[in-house]
Design a protein around this motif. Structure first.
Motif, PDB file in Angstrom:
ATOM      1  N   SER A  99       0.842  -1.197   0.000  1.00 26.26           N
ATOM      2  CA  SER A  99       0.000   0.000   0.000  1.00 26.26           C
ATOM      3  C   SER A  99       0.882   1.254   0.000  1.00 26.26           C
ATOM      4  O   SER A  99       1.723   1.389  -0.890  1.00 26.26           O
ATOM      5  N   MET A 123       0.495  -4.050  -3.970  1.00 27.83           N
ATOM      6  CA  MET A 123      -0.820  -3.425  -3.889  1.00 27.83           C
ATOM      7  C   MET A 123      -0.734  -1.913  -3.965  1.00 27.83           C
ATOM      8  O   MET A 123      -1.159  -1.188  -3.070  1.00 27.83           O
ATOM      9  N   THR A 124      -0.187  -1.453  -5.091  1.00 27.19           N
ATOM     10  CA  THR A 124      -0.015  -0.021  -5.293  1.00 27.19           C
ATOM     11  C   THR A 124      -0.305   0.343  -6.749  1.00 27.19           C
ATOM     12  O   THR A 124      -0.676  -0.505  -7.545  1.00 27.19           O
ATOM     13  N   SER A 232      -0.354  -7.978  -6.292  1.00 20.34           N
ATOM     14  CA  SER A 232      -1.676  -7.432  -5.986  1.00 20.34           C
ATOM     15  C   SER A 232      -2.679  -8.564  -5.827  1.00 20.34           C
ATOM     16  O   SER A 232      -2.309  -9.742  -5.779  1.00 20.34           O
ATOM     17  N   ASP A 236      -8.199  -6.446  -4.488  1.00 19.06           N
ATOM     18  CA  ASP A 236      -7.457  -5.311  -3.956  1.00 19.06           C
ATOM     19  C   ASP A 236      -8.205  -4.024  -4.320  1.00 19.06           C
ATOM     20  O   ASP A 236      -9.131  -4.028  -5.133  1.00 19.06           O
ATOM     21  N   GLU A 237      -7.800  -2.910  -3.720  1.00 23.04           N
ATOM     22  CA  GLU A 237      -8.282  -1.621  -4.213  1.00 23.04           C
ATOM     23  C   GLU A 237      -8.059  -1.603  -5.727  1.00 23.04           C
ATOM     24  O   GLU A 237      -7.075  -2.155  -6.227  1.00 23.04           O
ATOM     25  N   GLY A 240      -4.743  -1.495  -7.551  1.00 26.40           N
ATOM     26  CA  GLY A 240      -3.742  -2.526  -7.295  1.00 26.40           C
ATOM     27  C   GLY A 240      -3.479  -3.461  -8.461  1.00 26.40           C
ATOM     28  O   GLY A 240      -2.351  -3.541  -8.967  1.00 26.40           O
ATOM     29  N   THR A 271      -8.168  -9.366  -0.904  1.00 21.21           N
ATOM     30  CA  THR A 271      -8.449  -7.955  -0.688  1.00 21.21           C
ATOM     31  C   THR A 271      -7.134  -7.248  -0.347  1.00 21.21           C
ATOM     32  O   THR A 271      -6.068  -7.882  -0.290  1.00 21.21           O
ATOM     33  N   HIS A 272      -7.213  -5.949  -0.110  1.00 25.71           N
ATOM     34  CA  HIS A 272      -6.035  -5.136   0.192  1.00 25.71           C
ATOM     35  C   HIS A 272      -5.412  -5.597   1.508  1.00 25.71           C
ATOM     36  O   HIS A 272      -6.009  -5.441   2.581  1.00 25.71           O
ATOM     37  N   SER A 452     -13.018  -5.169  -7.054  1.00 29.28           N
ATOM     38  CA  SER A 452     -13.435  -4.055  -6.216  1.00 29.28           C
ATOM     39  C   SER A 452     -13.846  -2.873  -7.082  1.00 29.28           C
ATOM     40  O   SER A 452     -13.416  -2.749  -8.225  1.00 29.28           O
TER      41      SER A 452
END
Length: 552
Positions: A99, A123-124, A232, A236-237, A240, A271-272, A452
């Motif tokens: 993140s 996850m970015t 990711s 994830d968001e 991601g 998920t994140h 997501s």
């Protein structure tokens, strides 16, 4: 730092003497909490690494003013080079983190610090246009991110009243979140003026504004010389999986002449931050889903910082978790070369029903359009507060939602890769947001989302990614394309593919007021009617990446 601001770090060294490969972890969430909660540090030190855990500028123990992401390129460079010069470092530096601690790695890497040899950004993002905004719509999750993660320490540092711990923030959020999330216009929200002035600066710059270029990665891959493992999850968001695949392919293109491009990507069903879990929301992906995240990081670092011959460079560069099969699969590229683009056309229902059909060919129904309404004063809202797979069957039949279902599948059908929706629409207002969500509907009616929110939205006035909104002419038909969705999912025999269309999905992203004015500067709303077209000239469809499967 180069401007003499002091950033503070904890340093953890192996018990032996000597010089060690060094891992840098930079966080806005408190280095003391990272040390207590993260297992990576202890394992890395036992493996012979020196560790630097630093509070970023303006957070916790570090001096300076916190302006999220904006200082992380320069500060990351300076920290990496500082670490490489220390007597306990052998000069080979790696970075890792998830993140925000993932984003800081990329922002430093594009500054090209000479001693950065390897990184695992998890996850970015790849671009601020899909991070602060998505599809031209401001991301509403920044509000709770600030409330829970940033504001308490900011109040403490500035001696301001209000919640100063996570527990206090949670109690206050429970009481105030509806007011905060529904407040209009966004720029007039008083609660964050003192603790997060940067939030209002973000709101002042639309996604196409060149002001955001400081955070753009997509045109800077040739500046990055570290070995990069992108990471990711499908849930994830939204930024991601988009970031993991975009950054991976960008590095491949920049390194096309290298025998070992030194970049991989891995996407699980998580998920994140959920990479240690088998469940994402209400969907359980079985015992294969969790991974040893620490070992993943350290294998990468062992090879590229210590020259350990662990075959990392000989493994296939893409590793995906195929949902439905609930199994990992290694691939040569993303997207998969064998994917077959397959169109499913949206066909209108008969009568007044808002449940149409998805077909491999365009039908000629009696009704050539499907219509739904959208009221920003009462937007379609997500009944779930956490990301992950959830059952959205209850949305079917609502006045503000359209649903299009394929026939039950006769065989297992795999979709892996990018997804594109091409929707022909008209409306009676100057602007609206188009949400096109893909769901897996089981025989019992359970309707699970496959990603997501965020990849599946487009603001109509942002359809050409222009700096200034290109407002709609009421009644005119427009061709809107959403081309950033992606997944890997097997629809089991008997399941249906569903496309769900709406004009809102609150509170994840800001509301379109539908007046032609921005929710950032205005509060007046307008109800609208939206028509989806299905005729031969305007054939709305979704294009799916179907993967051929062995005969069953």
């Amino acid at each position: 730092m180069r401007d003499d601001v002091v950033l503070r770090a904890d340093i953890v060294l192996p018990s032996a003497t000597g010089r060690f490969p060094t891992l840098v972890y930079r966080t806005p969430y408190g280095k003391q909490f990272a040390l207590k909660e993260g297992s990576s540090f202890e394992k890395a030190v036992a493996r012979g690494y020196a560790i630097v855990i630093q509070d970023v500028r303006g957070r916790y123990a570090s001096d300076g003013d916190f302006s999220p992401y904006q200082n992380e390129g320069r500060d990351g460079y300076d920290t990496i080079e500082w670490a490489a010069r220390q007597p306990w470092s052998d000069g080979n530096v790696g970075t890792f983190g998830l993140s925000y601690p993932g984003a800081v790695q990329w922002l430093a890497a594009v500054e090209n610090p000479p001693h950065l040899k390897a990184m695992v950004p998890a996850m970015t993002f790849s671009t601020p246009r899909n991070f602060f905004y998505s599809g031209g719509v401001f991301d509403g999750s920044w509000l709770d991110w600030i409330w829970f993660n940033i504001a308490p320490d900011a109040r403490r540092r500035k001696s301001l009243s209000g919640p100063q711990t996570h527990k206090e923030a949670a109690a206050s959020w429970k009481q105030d979140h509806e007011r905060l999330q529904n407040f209009l216009p966004l720029r007039d929200l008083p609660d964050l003026k003192q603790v997060a002035p940067f939030y209002y600066e973000w709101l002042a710059h639309p996604p196409a504004d060149s002001w955001w270029d400081w955070a753009e990665l997509r045109n800077k891959y040739d500046r990055v010389h570290a070995a990069v493992l992108n990471f990711s999850g499908w849930y994830d968001e939204a930024y991601g999986p988009d970031g993991a695949t975009t950054n991976f392919n960008g590095l491949l293109a920049a390194r096309h002449t290298e025998k070992d491009p030194r970049t991989h990507t891995l996407i699980g069903p998580w998920t994140h931050g959920g990479q240690n879990e088998s469940k994402s929301g209400e969907r359980d992906f079985g015992p294969a889903a969790p991974i040893d995240y620490d070992e993943l990081i350290l294998r990468w670092m062992d090879h590229y910082l210590q020259n350990v011959n662990n075959s990392v460079d000989r493994e296939k560069p893409v590793r995906l978790f195929v949902m439905g099969d609930n199994a990992w699969r290694d691939e040569d590229s993303w997207p998969l070369a064998r994917a077959k683009e397959t169109s499913y056309y949206l066909n209108a229902s008969r009568g007044a029903s808002r449940i149409g059909t998805l077909n491999s060919s365009l039908l000629v129904p009696s009704a050539r359009t499907s219509e739904f309404v959208s009221d920003p004063a009462h937007p379609l809202s997500d009944p779930y507060t956490e990301y992950g797979a959830h059952d959205y069957r209850a949305f079917a039949g609502r006045d503000d939602v359209l649903v299009f279902d394929a026939m039950p599948l006769r065989t297992d059908t795999e979709l892996t890769g990018p997804i594109r929706a091409e929707i022909f629409v008209s409306t009676d207002v100057p602007d609206f947001d188009l949400w096109v969500r893909l769901l897996d509907v089981a025989p019992d009616g359970t309707a699970f989302n496959l990603m997501s929110p965020g990849l599946d939205v487009l603001r109509a006035s942002y359809r050409n990614r222009s700096l200034k909104p290109e407002l709609l002419t009421p009644g005119k038909i427009y061709h809107l394309t959403l081309d950033r969705m992606l997944t890997s999912n097997v629809f089991r025999s008997g399941h249906r593919i569903r496309v769900q269309i709406s004009a809102a999905f609150s509170p994840h992203f800001s509301r379109n007021l539908q007046t032609g004015k921005s929710e950032i500067t205005s509060s007046e709303t307008q109800l609208c009617h939206i028509r989806i077209y299905h005729n031969a000239e305007h054939s709305s469809r979704i294009v799916l990446p179907v993967i051929p499967r062995a005969k069953q």
